[in-house]
Design a protein around this motif. Structure first.
Motif, PDB file in Angstrom:
ATOM      1  N   GLU A 218      -6.790   3.235   1.459  1.00  0.00           N
ATOM      2  CA  GLU A 218      -5.882   3.896   2.195  1.00  0.00           C
ATOM      3  C   GLU A 218      -4.691   3.526   2.272  1.00  0.00           C
ATOM      4  O   GLU A 218      -4.487   2.769   1.625  1.00  0.00           O
ATOM      5  CB  GLU A 218      -6.564   2.654   3.421  1.00  0.00           C
ATOM      6  CG  GLU A 218      -6.348   3.189   4.914  1.00  0.00           C
ATOM      7  CD  GLU A 218      -6.490   2.404   5.878  1.00  0.00           C
ATOM      8  OE1 GLU A 218      -6.549   2.034   7.283  1.00  0.00           O
ATOM      9  OE2 GLU A 218      -7.164   1.716   5.448  1.00  0.00           O
ATOM     10  N   ALA A 219      -3.548   4.600   2.549  1.00  0.00           N
ATOM     11  CA  ALA A 219      -2.502   4.905   2.685  1.00  0.00           C
ATOM     12  C   ALA A 219      -1.363   5.023   3.845  1.00  0.00           C
ATOM     13  O   ALA A 219      -2.083   5.637   4.737  1.00  0.00           O
ATOM     14  CB  ALA A 219      -2.007   6.147   1.762  1.00  0.00           C
TER      15      ALA A 219
ATOM     16  N   GLU B 188       1.715   6.031   4.570  1.00  0.00           N
ATOM     17  CA  GLU B 188       3.005   7.266   5.395  1.00  0.00           C
ATOM     18  C   GLU B 188       3.525   7.736   5.496  1.00  0.00           C
ATOM     19  O   GLU B 188       2.137   8.549   6.037  1.00  0.00           O
ATOM     20  CB  GLU B 188       3.495   7.455   3.319  1.00  0.00           C
ATOM     21  CG  GLU B 188       3.872   6.583   2.302  1.00  0.00           C
ATOM     22  CD  GLU B 188       2.979   6.231   1.732  1.00  0.00           C
ATOM     23  OE1 GLU B 188       2.974   5.447   0.831  1.00  0.00           O
ATOM     24  OE2 GLU B 188       1.612   6.230   2.308  1.00  0.00           O
TER      25      GLU B 188
ATOM     26  N   GLY C 267      -4.370   4.431   8.944  1.00  0.00           N
ATOM     27  CA  GLY C 267      -4.106   5.115   7.436  1.00  0.00           C
ATOM     28  C   GLY C 267      -5.104   6.433   7.254  1.00  0.00           C
ATOM     29  O   GLY C 267      -6.250   6.578   7.576  1.00  0.00           O
TER      30      GLY C 267
ATOM     31  N   LYS D  80      -1.554  -4.299   4.655  1.00  0.00           N
ATOM     32  CA  LYS D  80      -2.528  -2.804   5.244  1.00  0.00           C
ATOM     33  C   LYS D  80      -2.376  -3.353   7.367  1.00  0.00           C
ATOM     34  O   LYS D  80      -2.964  -2.235   7.616  1.00  0.00           O
ATOM     35  CB  LYS D  80      -4.087  -2.572   4.859  1.00  0.00           C
ATOM     36  CG  LYS D  80      -3.385  -3.137   3.311  1.00  0.00           C
ATOM     37  CD  LYS D  80      -5.222  -2.241   3.120  1.00  0.00           C
ATOM     38  CE  LYS D  80      -4.460  -2.081   1.147  1.00  0.00           C
ATOM     39  NZ  LYS D  80      -6.464  -2.296   0.499  1.00  0.00           N
TER      40      LYS D  80
ATOM     41  N   LEU E  52      -0.697  -2.659  -1.589  1.00  0.00           N
ATOM     42  CA  LEU E  52      -0.594  -3.099  -0.333  1.00  0.00           C
ATOM     43  C   LEU E  52      -1.426  -4.284  -0.515  1.00  0.00           C
ATOM     44  O   LEU E  52      -2.746  -4.102  -1.056  1.00  0.00           O
ATOM     45  CB  LEU E  52      -0.675  -2.377   0.606  1.00  0.00           C
ATOM     46  CG  LEU E  52       0.318  -1.225   0.882  1.00  0.00           C
ATOM     47  CD1 LEU E  52      -0.145   0.139   1.551  1.00  0.00           C
ATOM     48  CD2 LEU E  52       1.802  -2.410   1.499  1.00  0.00           C
TER      49      LEU E  52
ATOM     50  N   ALA F 162       0.850   2.657  -1.921  1.00  0.00           N
ATOM     51  CA  ALA F 162      -0.062   2.460  -0.967  1.00  0.00           C
ATOM     52  C   ALA F 162      -1.254   1.767  -1.467  1.00  0.00           C
ATOM     53  O   ALA F 162      -1.919  -0.032  -1.033  1.00  0.00           O
ATOM     54  CB  ALA F 162      -0.929   2.365  -0.292  1.00  0.00           C
TER      55      ALA F 162
END
Length: 440
Positions: free
Chosen positions: A95-96, A98, A141, A131, A126, A123
């Motif tokens: 999961e990201a 940005e 995300g 998160k 993290l 990510a």
């Protein structure tokens, strides 16, 4: 068994670029006696519209492109969720968080440093607490597939041996923050579970193909044979993308383009085989050879469809046109003669009413001032209809004897006065179909 698919998104009408992809996949399946799947890529609930689903089927049916079954990606969301879980379990899904602005700044920074503008995998560093904090601040995300940074190689059915360094490509987003499943993973799951053996699509998908090959491998599958056809340009080599809205299949149909004219052009355009009118889809399939296509951008000119349409109509027998001609009001005893005369002088079917109007009501006389007395005298010598196959020759012979005119000085003023045209069918045929005596 050879299995191919055409997977349009129901977010607009099909255009010539879509048709090229559909036709290639269809012909591969039919030539091999295999299966052709129509797969509706409708995972975007906001942009996908039922009317476009109907229009896609209507356009393909108009062209004679039939499918063995239809699938809807919106009905397979559970299968994509299972694939996503499998990728998470394998450590290949992360999961990201940005924002688009942050990603844009990262890309610009990398370009300034002379590096490929790919996602930096921040990510992955993290913690679970970080998160959770980002989810509370920004919502869910996106989910990215973690590529193995190695060369991805395959033999392309058109482009030959290809390879892409996965390190030069961003880890692709497969699921958006709002939960929408994106094409990349949906297509992977569908192609593998539906047994698709061949995928032909545009060359703008080459990088996408590389990432999908890795996703398929991560899910424990091999990959189909891929081929990437060239993209269409305008007749001067200009980008066609901005004009595709005017090249919708429904608009070409409304403009009178015949299905076999369009299919004949699209089945050969960009190949080493000459474009020529083929009279049936079966004949096109029999002569189809994917290896004859090249990688160079392919020029498409809409005007090339008109002579092919005219040529097709010139060969249509009367039996296939009888109902259409009857609907114009052409008397039954003249219908076949009308078609034999008109078909050599039309470009599309929409030209037919104009010809019947001319034969029924007469043309608007086009008479030069110096020819007015000559034409008036000629018309006075013409009897009332009906006219026969010899009327033109006997009439012009009488006018010639009376006026002393001959050749073009005799025939052209009379043609223009009767039809209002400088050229057209043989005047002997025109006279046979005239319903009224011409007048000034």
């Amino acid at each position: 068994m050879t299995t191919t698919r055409f997977a349009p998104s129901p977010t607009g009408y099909l255009h010539v670029g879509n048709l090229r992809t559909a036709l290639f996949n269809y012909m591969i399946a039919r030539k091999a006696g295999g299966t052709f799947i129509l797969r509706i890529d409708d995972t975007d609930p906001e942009r996908s519209k039922p009317e476009y689903v109907d229009a896609i089927q209507e356009d393909l049916s108009w062209l004679g492109i039939t499918w063995d079954r239809i699938e809807f990606q919106s009905k397979r969301l559970d299968r994509y969720a299972e694939a996503a879980d499998a990728l998470r379990a394998a450590g290949r899904f992360y999961e990201a968080f940005e924002t688009p602005t942050e990603l844009d700044l990262k890309r610009k920074k990398q370009l300034n440093m002379g590096k490929p503008p790919v996602y930096d995998r921040a990510a992955l560093a993290l913690s679970e607490d970080e998160k959770a904090a980002l989810r509370a601040e920004r919502g869910q995300g996106v989910w990215r597939f973690k590529l193995d940074h190695e060369r991805i190689a395959w033999t392309d059915g058109i482009l030959g041996d290809l390879s892409i360094d996965a390190a030069s490509v961003s880890d692709p987003v497969l699921i958006r923050g709002d939960g929408q499943v994106l094409y990349t993973i949906a297509s992977v799951v569908d192609d593998t579970e539906m047994g698709v053996t061949h995928v032909v699509r545009g060359s703008d998908h080459v990088t996408n193909t590389a990432t999908q090959i890795q996703i398929m491998a991560a899910l424990g599958h091999g990959h189909p044979e891929f081929a990437h056809h060239s993209l269409l340009t305008g007749p001067q080599g200009e980008a066609l993308s901005k004009r595709l809205g005017t090249l919708a299949l429904r608009d070409l149909r409304a403009d009178g383009i015949e299905p076999m004219a369009l299919l004949s052009l699209m089945a050969r355009l960009g190949s080493s085989q000459p474009v020529e009118l083929v009279d049936s889809l079966d004949a096109l399939i029999e002569g189809f050879d994917l290896s004859s296509f090249g990688s160079a951008p392919t020029k498409f000119d809409r005007d090339d469809l008109l002579p092919l349409t005219a040529r097709f109509l010139h060969g249509v027998p009367f039996a296939e046109m009888a109902d259409e001609i009857a609907a114009l009001g052409v008397p039954a005893d003249l219908a076949e003669t009308f078609w034999e005369v008109a078909r050599a002088n039309i470009t599309t079917r929409s030209d037919l009413p104009g010809w019947w109007h001319l034969f029924r009501d007469g043309g608007a006389p086009k008479v030069a001032e110096e020819d007015r007395d000559f034409v008036a005298d000629a018309f006075a010598r013409l009897p009332e209809p009906p006219y026969g196959p010899d009327t033109w020759s006997s009439w012009t012979a009488e006018v010639k004897a009376a006026s002393g005119r001959k050749g073009k000085g005799l025939f052209m003023p009379l043609r223009r006065a009767v039809t209002g045209l400088d050229r057209g069918p043989e005047m002997a045929d025109v006279m046979r179909l005239l319903q009224k005596k011409p007048t000034l």
